[in-house]
Structure formats: C-alpha cells, structure tokens
Design a protein around this motif. Structure first.
Motif, PDB file in Angstrom:
ATOM      1  N   GLU A  63       0.909  -1.418  -0.067  1.00  0.00           N
ATOM      2  CA  GLU A  63      -0.125   0.176  -0.020  1.00  0.00           C
ATOM      3  C   GLU A  63       0.823   1.252   0.088  1.00  0.00           C
ATOM      4  O   GLU A  63       0.314   2.385  -0.582  1.00  0.00           O
ATOM      5  CB  GLU A  63      -0.937  -0.087   1.430  1.00  0.00           C
ATOM      6  N   ARG A  65       3.876   1.448  -1.207  1.00  0.00           N
ATOM      7  CA  ARG A  65       4.512   1.919  -2.430  1.00  0.00           C
ATOM      8  C   ARG A  65       3.488   2.511  -3.482  1.00  0.00           C
ATOM      9  O   ARG A  65       4.013   3.255  -4.270  1.00  0.00           O
ATOM     10  CB  ARG A  65       4.888   0.379  -2.921  1.00  0.00           C
ATOM     11  N   LYS A  66       2.240   2.178  -3.472  1.00  0.00           N
ATOM     12  CA  LYS A  66       1.405   2.899  -4.421  1.00  0.00           C
ATOM     13  C   LYS A  66       1.345   4.317  -3.946  1.00  0.00           C
ATOM     14  O   LYS A  66       1.432   5.327  -4.823  1.00  0.00           O
ATOM     15  CB  LYS A  66       0.029   2.316  -4.183  1.00  0.00           C
ATOM     16  N   GLN A  67       1.215   4.606  -2.457  1.00  0.00           N
ATOM     17  CA  GLN A  67       1.039   6.062  -2.261  1.00  0.00           C
ATOM     18  C   GLN A  67       2.268   6.795  -2.531  1.00  0.00           C
ATOM     19  O   GLN A  67       2.192   7.905  -3.207  1.00  0.00           O
ATOM     20  CB  GLN A  67       0.825   6.182  -0.442  1.00  0.00           C
ATOM     21  N   ASP A  69       4.450   6.046  -4.924  1.00  0.00           N
ATOM     22  CA  ASP A  69       4.627   6.351  -6.381  1.00  0.00           C
ATOM     23  C   ASP A  69       3.549   7.604  -6.925  1.00  0.00           C
ATOM     24  O   ASP A  69       4.065   8.303  -7.662  1.00  0.00           O
ATOM     25  CB  ASP A  69       4.017   5.061  -7.332  1.00  0.00           C
ATOM     26  N   ARG A  70       2.515   7.608  -6.141  1.00  0.00           N
ATOM     27  CA  ARG A  70       1.514   8.866  -6.445  1.00  0.00           C
ATOM     28  C   ARG A  70       2.190  10.241  -6.378  1.00  0.00           C
ATOM     29  O   ARG A  70       2.365  11.112  -7.358  1.00  0.00           O
ATOM     30  CB  ARG A  70       0.255   8.826  -5.721  1.00  0.00           C
TER      31      ARG A  70
END
Length: 397
Positions: A63, A65-67, A69-70
């Motif tokens: 989770e 890593r997704k944040q 990246d954004r």
C-alpha cells in the motif's frame, strides 16, 4: 529512477531499529518502542521535502509503495506533494458538512477567544456529550428545530444550564456554517427553544458563609496544612479557587500577587493581568506555605500538580458546613456593601469583576490597586480580629 522495491514484506515485519530504504526516497523508520513509520523524501524545484505516509502495520509495504509512487509523480510534475496533500484534505473537509465537522471547524476558529485556547474542553463538552452523539453525522444544511428539540428535551429541565450552553454553541456553529456559504437555518436554535418551552430548573447560588461568621471559621484553620493555608488565603484575597490553587511563587512580588490574564475567569473584555493586593496576614500565610512549594507551585499535590477544588470543598463538607469555598467571594462582597463605603467600581474590582463598557475602561486606566490594598488590609484585620466597625475608604482615593 533509482532502484526501488528493495525491502520485502517479511523483512519489514522483523526490521531492526533504524532507517531502512526501499528505494527512490521511501524509507521505513523503525523506533525503539517497536513502532514504525513510513517516510517519503522527494525533491521539488531543488528543495528537499519529507512527508510521513503512515505507520506500519496499518499501512502495508504494498500500500505504501502505491502512495509513494503517486506523490513521486506529483513531485516530478513540479508540484509540492506535501502542499498537494494538504489541499486535498482541505477540500475533503469542505465536502463534509456534517455537524461534527462544522463544530470542530467553528471551535478551531474561536480557540483564541477561549481560556487556555479551550484546552479544558468546556466549550465543546455540552455538544460532545449531549448533541453530537445523536446529530453529529447530520449535514448542517438539513438540521432543523425538531432535531434540536428532540436531542435536548431529555436534559432541558434536569440539566438546564448545560442545555442552554449546548443551544448557544449550536447557534455559533450554525452562524459559522453560514459564513462558509452553507444554506443553514440560522433561526433553528431559537425555534427549538420555543418548542422546548420555559425550563423548570431554577439555578442555585453557591452557598456562602455570612461575613459575620468568617472570623470564627478562619480561626479554626489553625493547622499549617496545605488545605488550611489555601482556605485562609482564599478568604483573605477573595479570588476564585482556580487561580488560588495554581498560584506560583514567581507571581508574588512583596505585597502584590499578579495573576496572568489567561488564568482569570469572568473577565470578558479584559486582557491585562490581574493584580491582587496582599494584606499583612496574607503575606504571613504565604510564608507559612512556602516550605510546601514544589515545582514553583505554592499549593502542590503529591502527583506533580496542585491541590484540587474538591480538597477544599470536602474540608467544609466534613465540618458539616453548608457554605462552599467559592462562597467566600460573596462573604467579602457583602461585607464591602454593608460595612464599607467602597465605591461600586472598587468593590467590583475586589472580585476581579469587569464593570462598565469597554469604552469606559479604555479611558479609566486603573485597577484601583491602592484603594483595594486598603480594603484587603481592613478585611484581614476584621477576619483575624472580628471588629465590625464601619470602614471608610475615601481617604485611600
């Protein structure tokens, strides 16, 4: 782009204390207390920015890593991700127009007007305890007088003062919502009050000791305990229990005790510190209390704070007295009215009451310290000597 995905889920679970890089500015910071925090470091316009993303395990590796990246993409586009997230949070709050959210917003806007920035929670408590549990999730644009009536009806007669405060706070919140451009019914609280009717509750004054009985009670406080000494000083100064219990040694300068403005109650419109003249007897009591002082406080308790208001009240209860500590202010004020010729404004200043309008106070820049000094000395002489002769204070003008 720098190497990413260096950490594994299994490593994150057992990571030792320290900082561990997942790559491209994403770090896991493991604390000694066992907790862990995700932190992202990015560079925007040559300026390094660091933002916390959340804690582990609440936020898993996948989770976060997704944040990350954004927010990296936002930084690559030349936008500050910290400010971007703040803007999103503000927008989300604007979209949430429930009573609970607007109450918090209204409170934050008024904290500077409240004693201690409202840290004690007294402004919020009538709403938090009796309104928000039922109406907190209702959009303020849908709130009407029937909602408010049904919510406050159970306490309208039994806890009339609390209900009145809740109604007053609700009115403030609705005005705040209207100022934000929301379509609310500003008359909802007045309509609710009309529906609720007149309260049957009759407010009771705090029981006070007749001023003629004060000398005998004062004489009974003969032990040099904190409770006896605090009650003595309370009687001699006429201040409220809060400032008295929190009196600090650095606030005392010879025969004057200066109470910080933020510690004073009931002085709406007054921003100056309040000077309390100390009689000879009051100074003697303070000297007796000095050996008890701890952490700068004259009346400390064993837990690092100060003695409680209940400590003083219980002493009087155990003596089977109807009067309570706060009532000694009434004793003093009645003595001033019946035994002295003190002008009204001087007598009110003795109790730290703010008299007259702000305009009058602006031109009359005096706290009547000299006149009050003469009065507290004569009050002390009466308390320890019991004389009932009329006191003339015109010579102190």
């Amino acid at each position: 782009m720098r190497a990413t995905n260096r950490l594994s889920a299994s490593f994150v679970k057992t990571a030792p204390v320290g900082k561990h890089c997942d790559g491209a500015g994403l770090w896991l910071v493991k604390r000694e207390d066992g907790g862990a925090q995700w932190v992202l470091r990015v560079t925007v316009h040559g300026r390094r920015r660091e933002m916390g993303l959340g804690g582990f395990p609440a936020l898993s590796l996948a989770e976060v890593r997704k944040q990350a990246d954004r927010w990296r993409k936002m930084a690559a586009a030349g936008r500050d991700p910290v400010k971007g997230r703040q803007a999103e949070e503000r927008a989300a709050r604007r979209e949430d127009i429930t009573l609970a959210i607007l109450t918090t917003d209204a409170f934050e806007a008024r904290k500077a007007e409240l004693k201690g920035d409202g840290a004690a929670g007294r402004w919020l408590s009538p709403l938090s305890l009796h309104v928000l549990p039922k109406l907190g999730k209702v959009p303020v644009t849908e709130l009407d007088q029937r909602d408010i009536r049904d919510t406050l009806a159970p306490i309208w007669h039994t806890k009339a003062d609390t209900a009145r405060k809740a109604l007053n706070r609700l009115s403030i919140v609705l005005r705040h919502a209207a100022a934000l451009g929301l379509d609310v019914d500003l008359q909802a609280t007045d309509k609710a009050k009309a529906l609720l009717g007149k309260t049957r509750h009759k407010p009771k004054n705090i029981p006070a000791m007749d001023w003629r009985e004060v000398p005998d009670f004062y004489a009974s406080l003969e032990e040099p305990t904190l409770t006896h000494l605090a009650l003595r000083l309370l009687i001699l100064t006429g201040v409220r229990s809060g400032p008295l219990r929190n009196i600090r040694l650095d606030q005392i300068d010879s025969n004057v005790w200066t109470v910080p403005a933020e510690a004073m109650k009931g002085r709406k419109g007054a921003t100056d510190d309040y000077r309390v003249p100390l009689s000879d007897e009051a100074q003697r009591v303070i000297d007796l209390a000095r050996p008890h002082a701890r952490n700068g406080f004259l009346f400390p308790n064993t837990r690092g704070g100060v003695i409680s208001d209940m400590t003083l009240s219980r002493h009087m209860e155990r003596r089977e007295l109807d009067a309570r500590p706060h009532g000694f202010r009434t004793s003093l004020r009645t003595w001033l009215a019946e035994v002295t010729d003190a002008p009204h404004e001087v007598a009110e200043a003795m109790l730290a009451h703010v008299a007259d309008s702000g305009v009058v106070r602006a031109y009359r820049r005096t706290d009547f310290l000299e006149q009050r000094s003469a009065l507290v000395q004569r009050w002390a002489d009466y308390v320890i000597g019991g004389t009932g002769k009329v006191v003339n204070v015109t010579s102190a003008d």
